[in-house]
Design a protein around this motif. Sequence first.
Motif, mmCIF file in Angstrom:
data_model
loop_
_atom_site.group_PDB
_atom_site.id
_atom_site.type_symbol
_atom_site.label_atom_id
_atom_site.label_comp_id
_atom_site.label_asym_id
_atom_site.label_seq_id
_atom_site.Cartn_x
_atom_site.Cartn_y
_atom_site.Cartn_z
ATOM 1 N N ALA A 1 0.831 -1.200 0.000
ATOM 2 C CA ALA A 1 0.000 0.000 0.000
ATOM 3 C C ALA A 1 0.868 1.253 0.000
ATOM 4 C CB ALA A 1 -0.930 -0.006 1.208
ATOM 5 N N ALA A 2 1.890 1.257 0.828
ATOM 6 C CA ALA A 2 2.786 2.419 0.877
ATOM 7 C C ALA A 2 3.529 2.592 -0.441
ATOM 8 C CB ALA A 2 3.767 2.263 2.033
ATOM 9 N N PHE A 3 3.904 1.476 -1.036
ATOM 10 C CA PHE A 3 4.633 1.522 -2.305
ATOM 11 C C PHE A 3 3.759 2.114 -3.414
ATOM 12 C CE2 PHE A 3 5.593 -0.686 -6.346
ATOM 13 C CZ PHE A 3 6.900 -0.249 -6.548
ATOM 14 N N ILE A 4 2.551 1.586 -3.573
ATOM 15 C CA ILE A 4 1.677 2.057 -4.648
ATOM 16 C C ILE A 4 1.365 3.538 -4.465
ATOM 17 C CG2 ILE A 4 -0.589 1.788 -5.726
ATOM 18 C CD1 ILE A 4 -0.497 -1.165 -4.911
ATOM 19 N N ALA A 5 1.164 3.958 -3.221
ATOM 20 C CA ALA A 5 0.866 5.363 -2.956
ATOM 21 C C ALA A 5 2.026 6.271 -3.340
ATOM 22 C CB ALA A 5 0.517 5.551 -1.484
ATOM 23 N N SER A 6 3.239 5.723 -3.374
ATOM 24 C CA SER A 6 4.432 6.512 -3.679
ATOM 25 C C SER A 6 4.788 6.509 -5.161
ATOM 26 C CB SER A 6 5.627 5.994 -2.870
ATOM 27 O OG SER A 6 5.379 6.090 -1.483
ATOM 28 N N VAL A 7 4.213 5.577 -5.915
ATOM 29 C CA VAL A 7 4.485 5.515 -7.355
ATOM 30 C C VAL A 7 3.719 6.638 -8.047
ATOM 31 C CG1 VAL A 7 4.187 4.137 -9.450
ATOM 32 C CG2 VAL A 7 4.929 3.038 -7.330
ATOM 33 N N PRO A 8 4.364 7.379 -8.943
ATOM 34 C CA PRO A 8 3.650 8.443 -9.655
ATOM 35 C C PRO A 8 2.396 7.914 -10.350
ATOM 36 C CG PRO A 8 6.005 8.575 -10.083
ATOM 37 C CD PRO A 8 5.777 7.298 -9.341
#
Length: 378
Positions: free
Chosen positions: A183-190
């Motif tokens: 979840a944190a990763f996807i939120a950080s991807v442009p």
Amino acid sequence: MGKRPLELLEAVRPCFWEVAPYEPGKPIEEVAATFGLDDVIKLASNENPFGTSPLVKQTLRQEVDQLHRYPDGAGSALREALAAHWNVTPENVLLGNGTDEILQFLCRAFLVPGTNAVMADPTFSRYEAEVRLCGAEARKVPLRDGVHDLMAMLAAIDERTRIVWVCNPNNPTGTYVSHDALAAFIASVPARCLVVLDEAYVEYADAPDFPDSVALWREHPNLVILHTFSKIYGLAALRIGYALLDEALADLLNREREPFNTNRLAQRAALAALQDQDFVRICKKRTQTGKEQLYEAFDRMQLHYLPSQANFVLVYLPQSDQQVAQRLLRQGVIVRAGEALGVPQALRVTIGSAQENERFINVLQTAIDAPATLQGGR
């Protein structure tokens, strides 16, 4: 007829020469004929050793009289059933001739020379192949302790990144990233980058913190989730998979999808398989039991392995994986040598039935104990 020079090959796009042909696991028939064996087991391609649902077999028998008919080009009945299964709309479901075809759709739609895609290393080999075939750069980020290094993958993204691949559980390691980490990763991807989450083995996962991918998809329209009927549903021969994705993205990819890309038998079999969730639960339970059987044997043999959320286990060897795999092959046990998968000195073994697992364990012990001078040759 001998090989003839073809001048037209000089006109082929250079990126095609950068990709090696895919090498599947050896078929049972070939191994039996080569080594004169009557009994061969295949634990190389992560197939379901328990077959497929009786409902599927009944459905296919009924479909024999319809082989002269084209399939439903829209796959409407199956898409509606999948939408109900995942609580989405049919417009959020895209069918593919296996998920491999959907990988092609995505790459052809978003990648051109000068762009790039980010992925783990090692992971499913077709990501890199499809990226390179589009003339784009494949940015491979090494795993960390066998798991996707999400922070390093974020750091690899730049303004030319169009796709980020996450295989969860990962092939060939069987490892996974947790819900919170993903979840944190996807939120950080442009938002301009696709995040493609390949969950080919999701039905086998039992970790309490395994991601709820559909919940994440509802929050992030740039997330695409890939699922397949080739694994726990036991339909590998029929080649059918699907994506859960934003409606606008599905409309885009449908523009390049062939009119009848999924055949009638595959659609009907998948629909029947989806209806038999009892079969899925039984297969998952038997696979978990088989996994423990392999773990206990590897512990006894003092072999390091990676705990798996899939239907295979990656086990490390004290010697050449190619030599050990060849010795297993001569004894009628087909597994995948790790070197070809990017994990040298390891084997990826599919979890089979209790009898198949026991046979593999016995032959593996013999192969490891054999003198080095006897390994590798016939």
